[in-house]
Design a protein around this motif. Sequence first.
Motif, PDB file in Angstrom:
ATOM      1  N   GLN A  18      49.224  32.883  33.197  1.00  0.00           N
ATOM      2  CA  GLN A  18      48.872  34.323  32.576  1.00  0.00           C
ATOM      3  C   GLN A  18      48.740  35.284  33.606  1.00  0.00           C
ATOM      4  N   VAL A  19      49.439  35.278  34.628  1.00  0.00           N
ATOM      5  CA  VAL A  19      49.406  36.393  35.681  1.00  0.00           C
ATOM      6  C   VAL A  19      50.090  37.880  35.066  1.00  0.00           C
ATOM      7  N   LYS A  20      49.271  38.842  35.120  1.00  0.00           N
ATOM      8  CA  LYS A  20      49.803  39.982  34.833  1.00  0.00           C
ATOM      9  C   LYS A  20      49.376  41.106  35.965  1.00  0.00           C
ATOM     10  N   CYS A  21      50.344  41.591  36.612  1.00  0.00           N
ATOM     11  CA  CYS A  21      50.032  42.704  37.709  1.00  0.00           C
ATOM     12  C   CYS A  21      51.207  43.607  37.856  1.00  0.00           C
ATOM     13  N   ASN A  22      51.050  44.526  38.302  1.00  0.00           N
ATOM     14  CA  ASN A  22      52.097  45.467  38.892  1.00  0.00           C
ATOM     15  C   ASN A  22      51.762  46.008  40.227  1.00  0.00           C
ATOM     16  N   ILE A  23      52.879  46.058  41.187  1.00  0.00           N
ATOM     17  CA  ILE A  23      52.758  46.650  42.259  1.00  0.00           C
ATOM     18  C   ILE A  23      53.707  47.864  42.311  1.00  0.00           C
ATOM     19  N   SER A  24      53.033  48.912  42.483  1.00  0.00           N
ATOM     20  CA  SER A  24      53.970  50.323  42.688  1.00  0.00           C
ATOM     21  C   SER A  24      53.825  50.851  44.165  1.00  0.00           C
ATOM     22  N   ALA A  25      54.698  52.150  44.228  1.00  0.00           N
ATOM     23  CA  ALA A  25      54.837  52.608  45.338  1.00  0.00           C
ATOM     24  C   ALA A  25      53.470  52.959  45.846  1.00  0.00           C
ATOM     25  N   GLY A  26      53.341  52.761  47.188  1.00  0.00           N
ATOM     26  CA  GLY A  26      51.840  53.242  47.882  1.00  0.00           C
ATOM     27  C   GLY A  26      50.753  52.296  47.488  1.00  0.00           C
ATOM     28  N   ALA A  27      50.974  51.199  46.821  1.00  0.00           N
ATOM     29  CA  ALA A  27      49.897  50.418  46.632  1.00  0.00           C
ATOM     30  C   ALA A  27      49.411  49.645  47.906  1.00  0.00           C
ATOM     31  N   ARG A  28      48.167  49.488  47.877  1.00  0.00           N
ATOM     32  CA  ARG A  28      47.523  48.920  48.895  1.00  0.00           C
ATOM     33  C   ARG A  28      46.440  47.757  48.456  1.00  0.00           C
ATOM     34  N   ILE A  29      46.924  46.616  48.262  1.00  0.00           N
ATOM     35  CA  ILE A  29      46.435  45.477  47.689  1.00  0.00           C
ATOM     36  C   ILE A  29      46.062  44.253  48.443  1.00  0.00           C
ATOM     37  N   GLY A  30      44.615  43.899  48.679  1.00  0.00           N
ATOM     38  CA  GLY A  30      44.309  42.962  49.155  1.00  0.00           C
ATOM     39  C   GLY A  30      43.957  41.796  48.285  1.00  0.00           C
ATOM     40  N   ILE A  31      44.324  40.545  48.721  1.00  0.00           N
ATOM     41  CA  ILE A  31      44.067  39.357  47.771  1.00  0.00           C
ATOM     42  C   ILE A  31      42.873  38.609  48.261  1.00  0.00           C
ATOM     43  N   LEU A  32      41.982  38.251  47.533  1.00  0.00           N
ATOM     44  CA  LEU A  32      40.981  37.399  47.716  1.00  0.00           C
ATOM     45  C   LEU A  32      40.856  36.206  47.158  1.00  0.00           C
ATOM     46  N   GLY A  33      40.136  35.344  47.696  1.00  0.00           N
ATOM     47  CA  GLY A  33      39.946  34.006  47.009  1.00  0.00           C
ATOM     48  C   GLY A  33      39.968  32.702  48.304  1.00  0.00           C
ATOM     49  N   VAL A  34      39.248  31.558  47.737  1.00  0.00           N
ATOM     50  CA  VAL A  34      39.281  30.651  48.599  1.00  0.00           C
ATOM     51  C   VAL A  34      40.480  29.801  48.644  1.00  0.00           C
TER      52      VAL A  34
END
Length: 640
Positions: A331-347
């Motif tokens: 159930q992954v729901k996400c959106n990456i738009s222009a200019g997005a700066r996203i860091g992904i955390l997790g073990v």
Amino acid sequence: MLRLQNVSLVRGVRVLYKNVNLTTSDGEIIGLVGPNGSGKSTLFAAILGELSTEDGDILAPPLNRISHVAQRVVETDLPALEYILEGHAPLMEAKAELKRAEEAGDDMAYAQAVAHLAEINEGAVVAKAEEILYGLGFKPNDSSRQVSEFSGGWRNRIALARALMRPADLLLLDEPTNHLDIDSVIWLESFLKQQEATVIVISHDREFLDRIAKSIWSVEDNTINRYGGNYSQFEVTRAQKLALQQAAAKAYERAASHLQAYIDRFRYKATKARQAQSRIKMLEKLQSVEPVLAKNEWRFSFLQPEKVPQHLITAEGVACGYEPDHPILTQVKCNISAGARIGILGVNGAGKSTLVKTLIGELEPLAGEIRYGQGLEIGYFAQHQLNDLRDDESPLQHLTRIAPPNMRELDLRNFLGKFRFSGDQALAPVGPMSGGEKARLSLALIAWNKPNLLVLDEPTNHLDMETREALTVALSSYEGAVLLVSHDRHLLRASCDELWLVRDGKLSEFDGDLDEYAEIVLKDKKARNAAPEDSGAPVPVNRKEQRRNEAQERARISALSKPLKKELSKIEKELDLANKEKSALDLKLADTDFYQGNQDEVAEALKRHGELSSKIDELEGRWLEISEELQNISSSSDLS
């Protein structure tokens, strides 16, 4: 305690450093920094007695009281926990003593051995080993798995666990965070600050050093200099030192030039001979100051994308994984738009890389839909791509393959030069290159294609401090979107304004910052270690209630912390301005000619210098007070 007395070390015909005099304090944590190849690991080898010094002495604890991480973990069929416990020499010796007494049938020796083993408290030692394993990201059932079953990265963690387990007066750690996820790095910081040994850490992770180091040993100018404070404080102090050295060198040049001019003019005139001889003696006594060699900071940039569509990637109800019946994320729901700066955390193992590969199309989704924007151009960096480089080809050949056929070789070589592949380096085969050089080449090939979405999965693992900083600067000026997986929190802070969390098979937005995430990680690990042994019956957990409670607690902490963080930010800006003004005054006051000028100006500069010193002390005091208040707010939280 460790003491270096007039130590000189040579590798081949190259002098790494000479006349090094340094002493550690008990329990001190030291960051050992310097460019790749400057001799940091060589110093560790000399401390361990694996190579001899060219000159001087190294006074170190006995080898059985020095702990370090083995370069290679033996492929053994021992269970992980047992292999780690073998690193605890007193426990192993006590058990061997018991076995010898038992075999000899010596009741007295047997009783003494039992008493010795009880004194060591094997149960506490095993509990500590399990705590270390869990802190470094291992699951409870991993302790019984054979060491040979683990992959290379996890074996490196086992080697680190064994080193941390060993009772020692001196702990040597060479790039300990390279194979860790951010959760394990956070735990390691906490562990190192609580243990009693003197620690020397080689690391290119500036935030890690900022959080643990009390002093920095910097390999520079053919010696090793000590600086008080953490890495950020070292950078400021070293910059000031270099500026003062440059000012002193200019003052020396002026004074020497005036004396020499007088000597040259009058040394052969009888009436001025005595004065000329006096100035010759003055010139001989004048202490020479070497000018600072100009250091060109290396910088590169990602070419700006030609088109940036508004919507880049949209995922709806996506399941990620390799087996349809066993998805890693659902159930992954996400959106990456222009200019997005996203860091992904997790073990490690939570599914960060699986998520990334699915979003960019390297893995087919097991369920759901992924939509891509028209004109999307992805630049993807992952560690496995370093193995895809052709060992027998040069950087120029790699770039030529993806460049238009009409490109001039000169233009290609100029581009590679921006990534430090100039001259013969552009023509050398890739095979013998270091991991850092291969990573730089991969970044160059990505930059050439002008992507509008950069997807970077642990890009800093093989990079030195200078290259990490260059990457941070490059990302700050890049106009496309960024999706970043990294355990380097400095890079995450500087490059991302949005955080996603991969946990328990789900992807969610994390509405806190990295400091709040660190608090949650430590509370999770503390709660797990404090929990009673599993009785075998599953404990029912109301996930919905748990998430609601956690959200409420984060909101409470945020409400209390927000005004304090705002004041802290204001103080940091004032401190920065005050330190810059004080540094400028330091340079002025270091110039001997300045005191020959307007005395009112000199008096005003000295007065202002005193005012700034007092202001900085006051601001730093308030900064510490607020930091303590924030820490108390965090400590009062009962998030688990």
